[in-house]
Each structure stands twice: as C-alpha cells, then as structure tokens.
Design a protein around this motif. Structure first.
Motif, PDB file in Angstrom:
ATOM      1  N   ALA A  26      38.849  48.961  62.612  1.00 48.72           N
ATOM      2  CA  ALA A  26      39.843  49.346  61.947  1.00 48.72           C
ATOM      3  C   ALA A  26      39.492  49.830  60.032  1.00 48.72           C
ATOM      4  O   ALA A  26      38.448  49.272  59.963  1.00 48.72           O
ATOM      5  N   PRO A  27      39.958  50.558  59.758  1.00 52.46           N
ATOM      6  CA  PRO A  27      39.638  51.239  58.576  1.00 52.46           C
ATOM      7  C   PRO A  27      39.411  49.770  57.405  1.00 52.46           C
ATOM      8  O   PRO A  27      40.365  49.014  57.243  1.00 52.46           O
ATOM      9  N   GLY A  28      38.562  50.703  56.287  1.00 53.79           N
ATOM     10  CA  GLY A  28      38.036  49.312  55.450  1.00 53.79           C
ATOM     11  C   GLY A  28      38.763  49.584  53.791  1.00 53.79           C
ATOM     12  O   GLY A  28      39.663  50.676  54.291  1.00 53.79           O
ATOM     13  N   THR A  29      39.024  48.709  53.457  1.00 57.03           N
ATOM     14  CA  THR A  29      39.349  49.176  51.946  1.00 57.03           C
ATOM     15  C   THR A  29      38.670  48.771  50.824  1.00 57.03           C
ATOM     16  O   THR A  29      37.562  47.884  50.899  1.00 57.03           O
ATOM     17  N   PRO A  30      38.766  49.929  49.332  1.00 51.73           N
ATOM     18  CA  PRO A  30      37.816  49.687  48.381  1.00 51.73           C
ATOM     19  C   PRO A  30      37.803  47.792  47.514  1.00 51.73           C
ATOM     20  O   PRO A  30      38.866  47.354  47.981  1.00 51.73           O
ATOM     21  N   ALA A  31      36.767  47.914  46.781  1.00 47.33           N
ATOM     22  CA  ALA A  31      37.366  46.785  45.629  1.00 47.33           C
ATOM     23  C   ALA A  31      38.326  47.330  44.532  1.00 47.33           C
ATOM     24  O   ALA A  31      37.804  48.151  44.655  1.00 47.33           O
ATOM     25  N   SER A  32      38.984  46.106  43.993  1.00 50.62           N
ATOM     26  CA  SER A  32      40.034  45.778  44.109  1.00 50.62           C
ATOM     27  C   SER A  32      39.445  44.473  42.162  1.00 50.62           C
ATOM     28  O   SER A  32      39.018  43.619  42.306  1.00 50.62           O
ATOM     29  N   TYR A  33      39.916  45.191  41.192  1.00 48.30           N
ATOM     30  CA  TYR A  33      39.519  44.321  39.807  1.00 48.30           C
ATOM     31  C   TYR A  33      41.334  44.729  38.898  1.00 48.30           C
ATOM     32  O   TYR A  33      42.030  45.278  39.066  1.00 48.30           O
ATOM     33  N   THR A  34      41.538  43.275  38.372  1.00 46.99           N
ATOM     34  CA  THR A  34      42.538  43.472  37.357  1.00 46.99           C
ATOM     35  C   THR A  34      40.931  43.391  35.685  1.00 46.99           C
ATOM     36  O   THR A  34      40.244  42.224  35.808  1.00 46.99           O
ATOM     37  N   ILE A  35      41.926  43.652  34.667  1.00 40.51           N
ATOM     38  CA  ILE A  35      41.047  43.431  33.708  1.00 40.51           C
ATOM     39  C   ILE A  35      42.813  43.114  32.253  1.00 40.51           C
ATOM     40  O   ILE A  35      43.753  43.384  32.852  1.00 40.51           O
ATOM     41  N   ALA A  36      42.542  42.044  31.964  1.00 38.62           N
ATOM     42  CA  ALA A  36      43.937  41.374  30.878  1.00 38.62           C
ATOM     43  C   ALA A  36      42.969  41.177  29.761  1.00 38.62           C
ATOM     44  O   ALA A  36      41.419  40.998  29.261  1.00 38.62           O
ATOM     45  N   ALA A  37      43.766  41.022  28.455  1.00 31.62           N
ATOM     46  CA  ALA A  37      43.787  40.488  27.537  1.00 31.62           C
ATOM     47  C   ALA A  37      42.048  41.043  27.027  1.00 31.62           C
ATOM     48  O   ALA A  37      42.077  41.036  25.129  1.00 31.62           O
ATOM     49  N   ALA A  38      42.140  42.531  26.856  1.00 34.65           N
ATOM     50  CA  ALA A  38      41.712  43.141  26.274  1.00 34.65           C
ATOM     51  C   ALA A  38      42.225  44.503  25.009  1.00 34.65           C
ATOM     52  O   ALA A  38      43.510  43.821  25.031  1.00 34.65           O
ATOM     53  N   ALA A  39      41.535  44.759  24.256  1.00 35.70           N
ATOM     54  CA  ALA A  39      42.386  45.376  23.330  1.00 35.70           C
ATOM     55  C   ALA A  39      43.506  46.519  24.190  1.00 35.70           C
ATOM     56  O   ALA A  39      42.909  47.297  24.848  1.00 35.70           O
ATOM     57  N   PRO A  40      44.603  47.137  23.019  1.00 33.23           N
ATOM     58  CA  PRO A  40      45.505  47.936  23.708  1.00 33.23           C
ATOM     59  C   PRO A  40      44.859  49.308  23.368  1.00 33.23           C
ATOM     60  O   PRO A  40      44.262  49.611  22.564  1.00 33.23           O
ATOM     61  N   PHE A  41      45.336  49.966  24.583  1.00 27.51           N
ATOM     62  CA  PHE A  41      44.968  51.891  24.592  1.00 27.51           C
ATOM     63  C   PHE A  41      43.855  51.879  24.107  1.00 27.51           C
ATOM     64  O   PHE A  41      43.106  52.796  23.453  1.00 27.51           O
TER      65      PHE A  41
END
Length: 200
Positions: A88-103
C-alpha cells in the motif's frame, strides 16, 4: 555732487539693514518612528511521514530502498536490492503554516540528515530501516531538505500567501541495509523521528 553720492550710499545701507531683520513664518511637526516585530508564526503537522505497508527482507550484500518524493510521487530507487515490495503506497508528511507575514519567503531545514526506524517489539537482531534524502515541496516545486542547509533560500518556493499561510510536505527515501545473511523482518510498526525547522 558729493552730497548726492553720500545720500545714495546711505539708502543702500539702510535697505540691507532692514532686510536682515525680516522673520519668515515656519511650522514644526514631531514625528514618531515605530517598528513591529513579528517573529512568531504557527507551524502545525497535519500528518506524519508514512511509507505505507510493505514486505521487507534484508538481503545479503545488497541494500533495498523505496523513494517517496515530497509531492507524493514515487521516485527511482538508488539501490539494486529487491527486499522491499510496496503493498500500500505511503504519503508524505504534511504541514501548515499560519499567522506568518504575508507574501514572505520562508526557509526550512531538518535536524538530522537521516534517522533510523525500529520496531520496539522486535528482537535486537532484527534490522532497522533508515530514512534520509529528505525532500520538501509546496505543491509545485521540490527541493532537497538537509540539516546543513536551508531549503529554498532563494526564490519564492516557500512563500506565504496574502493571509500569511502556507502548506508544505516532506518526503524521503526508506532504506533497508544489507545483512550478513538474508533476514525476514519482524512484522509491526517501525518508527523514528526528525524535527522540521521553518524560519524567516
């Protein structure tokens, strides 16, 4: 003639004296200088790095590996051994970043270049896996992720959006080292840990 010249000189001197006494109108304004420091943002792991379900047998004289790229696709194995078969194939680790400076461009690194995955329920002689050659992606571009350098130090590959948010993923290469004799690995979960660092 003499008197006329004298009168003219007197008028000129008087004019200079008057102009030096004129006061011009002026205004002043006090300005406040400010700066806002925003070092903090939120980095959240959504899912860990999983190489799926496999069969595994350490082969004498040959290493075996599978490559899971950060975008979720399978890469080409650098090893000649066929001791790993994907069920059964695996999946990469995933992350989110929030509240950082835009652009804003961010940089990423890991604390180690490789880790060991071991089965706590297996005997000591049971082989361990190693995971290395980490890669990172924002869904578009892929870069190598190491402990010695920051990924995406140039360009806009890890750039936050208008809300200061960003999603990224990490993949790697799972390797089973060669052994003195062919060894069938004990069933169960093999685990290890690494630390991701993201910074401005």
């Amino acid at each position: 003639m003499f008197k006329r010249n004298q009168i003219q000189k007197t008028i000129i001197v008087a004019g200079v004296t008057l102009s030096s006494c004129v006061a011009f109108a002026q205004q002043t304004e006090t300005t406040t200088a400010t700066v806002t420091v925003q070092n903090a943002f939120t980095l959240t792991e959504v899912a860990g790095l999983s190489f799926g379900t496999i069969t595994a047998s350490a082969i004498s004289g040959a290493t075996s590996s599978i490559v899971l790229l950060a975008d979720g696709t399978a890469g080409t194995s650098p090893d000649s051994g066929d001791g790993i078969r994907v069920l059964a194939p695996g999946t990469p680790a995933s992350y989110t970043i929030a509240a950082a400076a835009p652009f804003t461009d961010l940089k990423a690194s890991v604390n180690v270049d490789s880790i060991s995955l071991s089965n706590a329920a297996a005997p000591a002689a049971n082989p361990d896996f190693t995971v290395g050659n980490f890669t990172i992606s924002n869904g578009t571009a892929i870069a190598s992720l190491t402990s010695g350098a920051l990924a995406f130090t140039t360009g806009t590959a890890l750039t936050t959006d208008v809300n200061g948010a960003l999603a990224l993923s990490i993949g790697g290469t799972l390797t089973l080292p060669d052994t003195a004799e062919d060894t069938l690995l004990v069933d169960g979960a093999y685990t290890g840990q690494f630390t991701l660092t993201v910074q401005y």
